[in-house]
Design a protein around this motif. Structure first.
Motif, PDB file in Angstrom:
ATOM      1  N   ARG A   1      -4.644  42.301 -96.501  1.00 57.27           N
ATOM      2  CA  ARG A   1      -3.435  41.999 -95.743  1.00 57.27           C
ATOM      3  C   ARG A   1      -3.564  42.536 -94.329  1.00 57.27           C
ATOM      4  N   ALA A   2      -2.888  41.882 -93.417  1.00 55.89           N
ATOM      5  CA  ALA A   2      -2.843  42.338 -92.033  1.00 55.89           C
ATOM      6  C   ALA A   2      -1.454  42.103 -91.475  1.00 55.89           C
ATOM      7  N   VAL A   3      -1.004  43.032 -90.644  1.00 54.44           N
ATOM      8  CA  VAL A   3       0.232  42.855 -89.884  1.00 54.44           C
ATOM      9  C   VAL A   3      -0.154  42.388 -88.479  1.00 54.44           C
ATOM     10  N   VAL A   4       0.515  41.371 -87.999  1.00 53.74           N
ATOM     11  CA  VAL A   4       0.282  40.871 -86.641  1.00 53.74           C
ATOM     12  C   VAL A   4       1.576  40.988 -85.852  1.00 53.74           C
ATOM     13  N   ILE A   5       1.527  41.707 -84.732  1.00 53.51           N
ATOM     14  CA  ILE A   5       2.669  41.737 -83.814  1.00 53.51           C
ATOM     15  C   ILE A   5       2.669  40.411 -83.072  1.00 53.51           C
ATOM     16  N   TYR A   6       3.682  39.599 -83.341  1.00 55.70           N
ATOM     17  CA  TYR A   6       3.693  38.211 -82.884  1.00 55.70           C
ATOM     18  C   TYR A   6       4.949  37.936 -82.063  1.00 55.70           C
ATOM     19  N   SER A   7       4.773  37.838 -80.768  1.00 57.40           N
ATOM     20  CA  SER A   7       5.917  37.634 -79.875  1.00 57.40           C
ATOM     21  C   SER A   7       6.318  36.168 -79.760  1.00 57.40           C
ATOM     22  N   GLY A   8       5.396  35.266 -80.070  1.00 60.40           N
ATOM     23  CA  GLY A   8       5.616  33.849 -79.810  1.00 60.40           C
ATOM     24  C   GLY A   8       4.944  33.385 -78.540  1.00 60.40           C
ATOM     25  N   GLY A   9       4.322  34.326 -77.816  1.00 62.00           N
ATOM     26  CA  GLY A   9       3.607  33.992 -76.589  1.00 62.00           C
ATOM     27  C   GLY A   9       2.181  33.533 -76.856  1.00 62.00           C
TER      28      GLY A   9
END
Length: 233
Positions: A12-20
């Protein structure tokens, strides 16, 4: 791009995803590595929510675990930025030291990474991705290699289970990120980069101009519609 830690089928991985544009490419980079991705987006009182709406749509389309975390309670602690204080004028034109300083949100990446690391520990993820890149090194301290290195050291001792921070484009330019994404077949109409939250991207702010320059460097037109476009020199 760092491919030294290939994922296993169950990783598993967490991705900080702003939408940019940058985090969109990072999101797909993690998926291509085989990770089961848990995307986190943050509402910290930024001037508009256009990116967050796009992030929701992309994650729904990809059927990804996704949470938009409301941390607006800390807004008064980090409002000394044109990105979080609507009374400040957003800078136009290409990035320079003054415009970069105006758009610096105090301690943003340390705050977001701390929360993302906590979530990673909570769900048993080994890695947390975020979209720092080489073009941000000029001023933003929380996008520099030294920051990633030291946050990784802190993350390794902050919990019983260490979480690795990955910034796969840490030494890449915006044009390099775009090239990698195009190689993955990504559609950058699914992203929002502009500091403004209008129906059309403004084409005048530093963020728009950096994005447009990346497309121009690849001899391509940006699929987003713009209100105005910079004059060619």
């Amino acid at each position: 791009m760092n491919d030294s830690f290939p994922a296993t089928a169950s990783a598993r991985a967490v991705v900080i995803y702003s939408g940019g544009m940058d985090s969109y490419t990072v999101l797909h980079h993690a998926l291509r590595q085989g990770y089961s991705v848990h995307a986190l987006s943050f509402d910290y009182g930024q001037r508009h929510a256009r990116e967050l709406d796009i992030a929701r749509r992309v994650c729904q389309r990809l059927d990804l675990a996704h949470q938009v975390i409301d941390i607006r309670a800390i807004h008064s602690l980090i409002d000394a930025s044109a990105l979080t204080d609507s009374s400040r004028t957003l800078p136009n034109g290409d990035y320079d030291s003054d415009s970069l300083a105006t758009t610096m949100v105090p301690n943003r990446n340390m705050i977001l990474l701390s929360l993302a690391i906590a979530h990673a520990v909570n769900i048993g993820a080994d890695v947390c991705f975020y979209g720092a890149h080489g073009g941000d090194h000029v001023l933003y301290p929380d996008c520099r290699p030294e920051f990633v290195e030291r946050m990784n050291a802190a993350s390794a001792v902050a919990n019983f289970n260490a979480v690795r921070i990955e910034a796969p484009y840490l030494h890449a330019s915006k044009a390099d990120i775009l090239a990698d994404g195009l190689g993955m077949g990504l559609d950058y109409a699914e992203t929002w980069t502009c500091y403004q939250g209008g129906e059309l991207a403004c084409g005048a702010c530093g963020s728009c101009r950096e994005r447009l320059a990346a497309f121009a460097a690849r001899g391509l037109a940006d699929p987003l519609a713009y209100r105005t476009l910079p004059m060619e020199s």
